[in-house]
Scaffold this motif. Structure first.
Motif, PDB file in Angstrom:
ATOM      1  N   LEU A  69      -0.528  17.324   5.942  1.00  0.00           N
ATOM      2  CA  LEU A  69      -0.948  15.953   6.279  1.00  0.00           C
ATOM      3  C   LEU A  69      -2.217  16.014   7.131  1.00  0.00           C
ATOM      4  N   PRO A  70      -2.940  14.886   7.255  1.00  0.00           N
ATOM      5  CA  PRO A  70      -4.131  14.898   8.111  1.00  0.00           C
ATOM      6  C   PRO A  70      -3.794  15.386   9.519  1.00  0.00           C
TER       7      PRO A  70
ATOM      8  N   HIS B 238      -4.830  16.069  13.559  1.00  0.00           N
ATOM      9  CA  HIS B 238      -5.634  15.479  14.631  1.00  0.00           C
ATOM     10  C   HIS B 238      -5.563  16.378  15.859  1.00  0.00           C
TER      11      HIS B 238
ATOM     12  N   VAL C 169       0.153  16.365  13.571  1.00  0.00           N
ATOM     13  CA  VAL C 169       0.194  15.129  12.791  1.00  0.00           C
ATOM     14  C   VAL C 169       0.361  13.947  13.745  1.00  0.00           C
ATOM     15  N   ARG C 170      -0.345  12.879  13.428  1.00  0.00           N
ATOM     16  CA  ARG C 170      -0.189  11.658  14.227  1.00  0.00           C
ATOM     17  C   ARG C 170       1.215  11.092  13.980  1.00  0.00           C
TER      18      ARG C 170
ATOM     19  N   GLY D 262       2.371   8.185  14.293  1.00  0.00           N
ATOM     20  CA  GLY D 262       2.306   6.926  13.540  1.00  0.00           C
ATOM     21  C   GLY D 262       2.273   7.150  12.033  1.00  0.00           C
ATOM     22  N   ASP D 263       1.598   8.217  11.595  1.00  0.00           N
ATOM     23  CA  ASP D 263       1.528   8.522  10.157  1.00  0.00           C
ATOM     24  C   ASP D 263       2.919   8.830   9.601  1.00  0.00           C
ATOM     25  N   LEU D 264       3.719   9.558  10.389  1.00  0.00           N
ATOM     26  CA  LEU D 264       5.080   9.897   9.942  1.00  0.00           C
ATOM     27  C   LEU D 264       5.962   8.651   9.918  1.00  0.00           C
TER      28      LEU D 264
ATOM     29  N   ASP E 152       4.957   5.688   9.334  1.00  0.00           N
ATOM     30  CA  ASP E 152       4.576   4.935   8.132  1.00  0.00           C
ATOM     31  C   ASP E 152       5.278   5.491   6.895  1.00  0.00           C
ATOM     32  N   LEU E 153       5.378   6.819   6.818  1.00  0.00           N
ATOM     33  CA  LEU E 153       6.034   7.442   5.654  1.00  0.00           C
ATOM     34  C   LEU E 153       7.483   6.977   5.515  1.00  0.00           C
TER      35      LEU E 153
ATOM     36  N   ARG F  90       3.172   4.497  18.751  1.00  0.00           N
ATOM     37  CA  ARG F  90       2.038   4.102  17.909  1.00  0.00           C
ATOM     38  C   ARG F  90       0.692   4.385  18.569  1.00  0.00           C
TER      39      ARG F  90
ATOM     40  N   PRO G 275      -2.472   6.254  18.970  1.00  0.00           N
ATOM     41  CA  PRO G 275      -3.081   7.181  18.001  1.00  0.00           C
ATOM     42  C   PRO G 275      -3.189   8.628  18.504  1.00  0.00           C
TER      43      PRO G 275
END
Ligand SMILES: Nc1nc2c(c(=O)[nH]1)N[C@H]1C(S)=C(S)[C@@H](COP(=O)(O)O)O[C@H]1N2
Ligand SMILES: [Mo]
Length: 205
Positions: free
Chosen positions: A96-97, A99, A120-121, A123-125, A127-128, A159, A161
């Motif tokens: 994943l992206p 950071h 990994v951020r 927030g990205d997880l 969202d998944l 959340r 970032p």
């Protein structure tokens, strides 16, 4: 009050003494000043002489009794949102992206040390797993016992970032003592909340 002052003074003197010792002993003593339980445990054990990845260790994997679990190759991180569950291997996470943020660990035992964290951020997880914004989280560690085995993270931090599921520390793969395979690192939170050896993130619904 009076007695308190006296204690503070003698503590200060003691610290000054340790400071002088550090100057004399150089590098080795310097790691003592970074040691997890302050400079009061100089002769405690060898673990305090080294700070892996330039960051003190609060509790080692061995002390938390998680070494076997964290090095097992079937480790996965689950994001649980009611009946919606996403489980990711470390390889999935690394895909994943990524950071990078410089953030401190601030331990109540008296040390604060900044480090470069990469992962990994969070927030990205979330969202998944379709976790709505404004949801607080329960962070579970592989650790079974102890007050830090699970912690609650308010939605605001979840959340942010800069809040990461860290996979790397100071340019290296996270060491087991710093929370491998993955740990939480969030800005502005006390060290006790920076859960190591993470295996489950649960949305509090
Ligand atoms: N699972 C787990 N996470 C934990 C702890 C712990 O004992 N168990 N200690 C916490 C405390 S008190 C601090 S200060 C930081 C220290 O992280 P470090 O050992 O990587 O420096 O981890 C936190 N995360
Ligand atoms: Mo801590």
């Amino acid at each position: 009050m009076r007695q308190r002052k006296g204690e503070d003074l003698s503590r200060r003197r003691f610290l000054m003494g340790v400071g002088l010792g550090s100057t004399l002993l150089g590098g080795v003593a310097l790691t003592h000043t970074l040691s997890p339980e302050g400079p009061f445990s100089l002769k405690d054990d060898r673990r305090r002489l080294v700070a892996p990845q330039d960051l003190p260790v609060n509790r080692t994997a061995a002390q938390a009794d998680v070494t076997r679990l964290v090095t097992a190759n079937d480790w996965m991180l689950s994001i649980v949102n009611g009946t919606t569950v996403r489980a990711l291997t470390r390889q999935d996470l690394a895909g994943l992206p990524q950071h990078t943020h410089t953030l401190p660990i601030a331990c109540v035992e008296g040390w604060t040390v900044s480090a470069v964290w990469e992962g990994v951020r969070l927030g990205d997880l979330l969202d998944l797993a379709l976790v709505p914004h404004g949801t607080s989280l329960r962070m579970h560690s592989l650790q079974r016992r102890g007050a830090f085995a699970a912690t609650t993270m308010p939605a605001h931090y979840a959340r942010d970032p800069r809040t990461l599921i860290a996979l790397r520390l100071n340019g290296e793969t996270l060491s087991v003592d710093h929370g491998y395979p993955a740990r939480i690192i969030a800005p502005g939170r006390p060290g006790v909340m920076q859960t190591k050896w993470l295996n489950r993130i649960e949305a509090i619904v």
